[in-house]
Enzyme design. Sequence first.
Site, PDB file in Angstrom:
ATOM      1  N   LYS A  91       0.842  -1.202   0.000  1.00  0.00           N
ATOM      2  CA  LYS A  91       0.000   0.000   0.000  1.00  0.00           C
ATOM      3  C   LYS A  91       0.874   1.247   0.000  1.00  0.00           C
ATOM      4  O   LYS A  91       0.594   2.211  -0.723  1.00  0.00           O
ATOM      5  CB  LYS A  91      -0.936  -0.013   1.226  1.00  0.00           C
ATOM      6  CG  LYS A  91      -2.032  -1.067   1.120  1.00  0.00           C
ATOM      7  CD  LYS A  91      -2.775  -1.294   2.433  1.00  0.00           C
ATOM      8  CE  LYS A  91      -3.723  -2.478   2.331  1.00  0.00           C
ATOM      9  NZ  LYS A  91      -4.360  -2.850   3.597  1.00  0.00           N
ATOM     10  N   GLN A 123      -4.162  -1.527   9.835  1.00  0.00           N
ATOM     11  CA  GLN A 123      -4.030  -2.849   9.202  1.00  0.00           C
ATOM     12  C   GLN A 123      -4.585  -3.930  10.127  1.00  0.00           C
ATOM     13  O   GLN A 123      -4.204  -4.019  11.292  1.00  0.00           O
ATOM     14  CB  GLN A 123      -2.546  -3.114   8.868  1.00  0.00           C
ATOM     15  CG  GLN A 123      -2.311  -4.400   8.106  1.00  0.00           C
ATOM     16  CD  GLN A 123      -3.010  -4.438   6.744  1.00  0.00           C
ATOM     17  OE1 GLN A 123      -2.913  -3.509   5.968  1.00  0.00           O
ATOM     18  NE2 GLN A 123      -3.716  -5.524   6.462  1.00  0.00           N
ATOM     19  N   ASP A 134     -10.861   3.050   4.333  1.00  0.00           N
ATOM     20  CA  ASP A 134     -11.207   1.627   4.200  1.00  0.00           C
ATOM     21  C   ASP A 134     -12.734   1.447   4.169  1.00  0.00           C
ATOM     22  O   ASP A 134     -13.226   0.385   3.824  1.00  0.00           O
ATOM     23  CB  ASP A 134     -10.639   0.825   5.386  1.00  0.00           C
ATOM     24  CG  ASP A 134      -9.304   0.151   5.055  1.00  0.00           C
ATOM     25  OD1 ASP A 134      -9.061  -0.112   3.860  1.00  0.00           O
ATOM     26  OD2 ASP A 134      -8.535  -0.118   5.990  1.00  0.00           O
TER      27      ASP A 134
END
Length: 290
Positions: free
Chosen positions: A54, A98, A121
Amino acid sequence: MPAQIIDGKTLAETVRNQVAVETRQLIYDTGIVPHLAAVLVGSDPASEVYVRNKERACQKAGLKSTLHRLDAATTQADLLALITTLNCDMKIHGILVQLPLPMHLDATQILDAILPTKDVDAFHPENTGLMLQGRPRFLPCTPAGVMKMLEVSQVPTAGKHAVVIGRSDIVGKPMAALLVQKGVDATVTICHSRTADIGAICRTADILIAAVGIPEFVKSDMIKPGAVVIDVGINRVNERLVGDVDFNAAMTVASAITPVPGGVGPMTIAMLLQNTLKSARQSAGRTSST
Ligand code: NAD
């Protein structure tokens, strides 16, 4: 005829290039550099790889990314304090924690603490609600990546039966929610660990989406001839990445299929960049209107 391969790697590159162009334009117009803050707690090897990928993708597209590494023994209070700091930092447009977090941490409380306008997200309940109502602020990255693949591959969805295997908040449920939206118009069934006769249900799917987390769970006899098969699964088997679909067998039955690796995975990252750019744009709008 073997199934057509839906190439997520190439499509993701196209999306990332577009993000790069639009990022340059945003910087030129406003001076605002889209900035993603990633938080990694502990050193789970798979999470390390995801976060690194990412970060790299951000840098290549001209976005700024900052990684906050925290010790595996970090407390809930310390992690919440970091989220608050990132929420308050006007130069940060996206916050990504994460997953999975170490067992002693309450992931729901952490994700709920992220400012919805920085929740790239799209896991925050406010963003889930907006998506469900068909007026999304951000789309959840993996399901959005799948939708983009279906769209670009010109897979018809209206009136088609889509079966999603998996009901997680991250993939299965939002995937089903996007497929059922007006304009997409699929008829959707969600299967899960307690579904009876899952094979029979899957065999009625025009579009079959597997998000189970079990290597090669979907066998060829679960696929209707000519169906489009989307494999979200990423499983490590003997150092090899394997999807939730028995790829070689499915190739002989499906009309189109996503590979693992090189399918949904790269699209997820591309959608994350898109969300971060969108958030930066929205912050520019907010700044200029005040
Ligand atoms: P999860 O473990 O949260 O959910 C798995 C789902 O599968 C559950 O809802 C469960 O009900 C269902 N399930 C489990 N066993 C089943 C069975 N025997 N029959 C039917 N359903 C069953 O996992 P997740 O976070 O939704 O991820 C699913 C897979 O997708 C994993 O392999 C994960 O690594 C992968 N993933 C990939 C991406 C990507 O970018 N490609 C992103 C997120 C997750």
